[in-house]
Design a protein around this motif. Sequence first.
Motif, short mmCIF file in Angstrom:
data_model
loop_
_atom_site.label_atom_id
_atom_site.label_comp_id
_atom_site.label_asym_id
_atom_site.label_seq_id
_atom_site.Cartn_x
_atom_site.Cartn_y
_atom_site.Cartn_z
N LEU A 128 0.83 -1.19 0.00
CA LEU A 128 0.00 0.00 0.00
C LEU A 128 0.86 1.25 0.00
CD1 LEU A 128 -2.52 -1.16 2.75
CD2 LEU A 128 -2.91 -1.14 0.27
N ALA A 129 2.03 1.17 0.66
CA ALA A 129 2.93 2.32 0.75
C ALA A 129 4.33 1.83 1.09
CB ALA A 129 2.44 3.31 1.80
N ARG A 130 5.31 2.58 0.62
CA ARG A 130 6.72 2.35 0.96
C ARG A 130 7.38 3.71 1.01
NH1 ARG A 130 11.03 -1.43 0.63
NH2 ARG A 130 9.56 -3.11 0.12
N GLU A 131 7.85 4.11 2.20
CA GLU A 131 8.41 5.45 2.37
C GLU A 131 9.73 5.38 3.13
OE1 GLU A 131 7.40 8.09 1.03
OE2 GLU A 131 5.30 7.70 0.50
N ASN A 132 10.69 6.22 2.71
CA ASN A 132 11.91 6.38 3.47
C ASN A 132 11.56 6.91 4.85
OD1 ASN A 132 13.60 5.60 1.34
ND2 ASN A 132 13.67 7.66 0.52
N CYS A 133 12.22 6.38 5.86
CA CYS A 133 11.82 6.69 7.23
C CYS A 133 13.05 6.86 8.12
CB CYS A 133 10.92 5.58 7.76
SG CYS A 133 10.34 5.85 9.44
N GLY A 134 13.16 8.04 8.72
CA GLY A 134 14.23 8.29 9.67
C GLY A 134 13.73 8.37 11.10
N LEU A 135 12.51 7.92 11.32
CA LEU A 135 11.90 7.96 12.65
C LEU A 135 12.39 6.79 13.50
CD1 LEU A 135 8.26 8.76 11.46
CD2 LEU A 135 9.93 10.38 12.40
N PRO A 136 12.33 6.93 14.83
CA PRO A 136 12.75 5.82 15.70
C PRO A 136 11.86 4.60 15.51
CG PRO A 136 12.58 7.89 16.92
CD PRO A 136 11.95 8.13 15.60
N TRP A 137 12.47 3.48 15.16
CA TRP A 137 11.68 2.28 14.85
C TRP A 137 10.94 1.75 16.07
CZ3 TRP A 137 10.53 1.55 10.06
CH2 TRP A 137 11.39 2.00 9.06
N ALA A 138 11.54 1.87 17.24
CA ALA A 138 10.86 1.38 18.45
C ALA A 138 9.57 2.16 18.71
CB ALA A 138 11.80 1.49 19.66
N ARG A 139 9.63 3.49 18.47
CA ARG A 139 8.41 4.32 18.65
C ARG A 139 7.35 3.94 17.63
NH1 ARG A 139 9.82 10.41 18.35
NH2 ARG A 139 7.53 10.51 18.48
N LEU A 140 7.77 3.70 16.39
CA LEU A 140 6.80 3.31 15.37
C LEU A 140 6.16 1.97 15.70
CD1 LEU A 140 8.50 4.28 11.99
CD2 LEU A 140 6.34 5.15 12.88
N ALA A 141 6.99 1.00 16.08
CA ALA A 141 6.46 -0.32 16.43
C ALA A 141 5.45 -0.22 17.57
CB ALA A 141 7.60 -1.26 16.81
N ARG A 142 5.77 0.59 18.56
CA ARG A 142 4.86 0.75 19.70
C ARG A 142 3.57 1.43 19.28
NH1 ARG A 142 8.38 2.62 22.68
NH2 ARG A 142 8.00 4.86 22.54
N ALA A 143 3.67 2.44 18.40
CA ALA A 143 2.47 3.15 17.94
C ALA A 143 1.52 2.20 17.21
CB ALA A 143 2.87 4.31 17.03
N PHE A 144 2.07 1.36 16.34
CA PHE A 144 1.21 0.44 15.59
C PHE A 144 0.60 -0.62 16.51
CE2 PHE A 144 3.38 2.19 11.89
CZ PHE A 144 2.37 2.20 10.94
N THR A 145 1.42 -1.23 17.33
CA THR A 145 0.92 -2.34 18.16
C THR A 145 -0.05 -1.86 19.23
OG1 THR A 145 2.90 -2.19 19.55
CG2 THR A 145 2.93 -3.78 17.74
N GLU A 146 0.18 -0.67 19.78
CA GLU A 146 -0.73 -0.16 20.81
C GLU A 146 -2.12 0.12 20.25
OE1 GLU A 146 1.15 3.23 22.56
OE2 GLU A 146 2.33 2.02 23.97
N HIS A 147 -2.20 0.36 18.94
CA HIS A 147 -3.50 0.60 18.32
C HIS A 147 -4.03 -0.65 17.62
CE1 HIS A 147 -3.93 4.89 19.12
NE2 HIS A 147 -2.63 5.00 18.93
N GLY A 148 -3.42 -1.79 17.88
CA GLY A 148 -3.94 -3.05 17.38
C GLY A 148 -3.55 -3.42 15.98
N HIS A 149 -2.58 -2.72 15.38
CA HIS A 149 -2.11 -3.07 14.04
C HIS A 149 -0.94 -4.05 14.17
CE1 HIS A 149 -4.37 0.23 12.13
NE2 HIS A 149 -4.05 0.94 13.19
#
Length: 223
Positions: A128-149
């Motif tokens: 669906l999407a592929r984007e270059n990302c310089g954000l902290p991966w741990a924060r991203l993982a937590r954001a997705f999993t905390e919202h059930g993704h």
Amino acid sequence: MRKRTVVAESARGVMAFCVGCGVGVGLLVPFLADWLVSLPWAPLKGPAELVDSVPEPARTLGTAVVGAVLGLFFGFGALHESLTVTVDDARVGLAVRGEKREFAREEIALAARDGKQLVLLSRTGAELARENCGLPWARLARAFTEHGHRWADEDPHREEFRRWVPGAAGLPEGANALLHARARALKAKDDDSDARELRTELGRLGVIVRDEKDRQYWRLPEP
């Protein structure tokens, strides 16, 4: 519904870093100009002599101000290029280069890291999407999993990608021409808008593309 989570670069931090670097470089310019002027021959000796002719403290103050202004421009450019990810229980939003896209929860089977890129996958394995990302991966993982993704630290389809070479077999009609045009766009490096647009065109043909050191790799989603 839990409150949405926004993961983004700190605008204040990016600007402070870029302006600080610009000021630092600006403060070094007078010393560099003095050194270049002392050499019998050197590149940019004319501009160096011009800088050297300005009396202090105006010279150092001026180069520091110019460096700060250039740092501001670089900072705005960096923020424009940076990815912002918004996640809640019902959707995921991606914003970069002034473009905003949203994906409903039902569309997304998995969010995954692929090297330095964030990938959103559908239930058929299509991207669906592929984007270059310089954000902290741990924060991203937590954001997705905390919202059930669902989240994965590596793209589960990574091993399915094959390196593209001109005339590669197994691609849909027209895909080789698009990949050839995209290879030229990647090589030019002036503006990645062409490469992004051609990725979208390839997606319409069912071809998924990832880049690695200006090389293109492709795969087809599950039938």
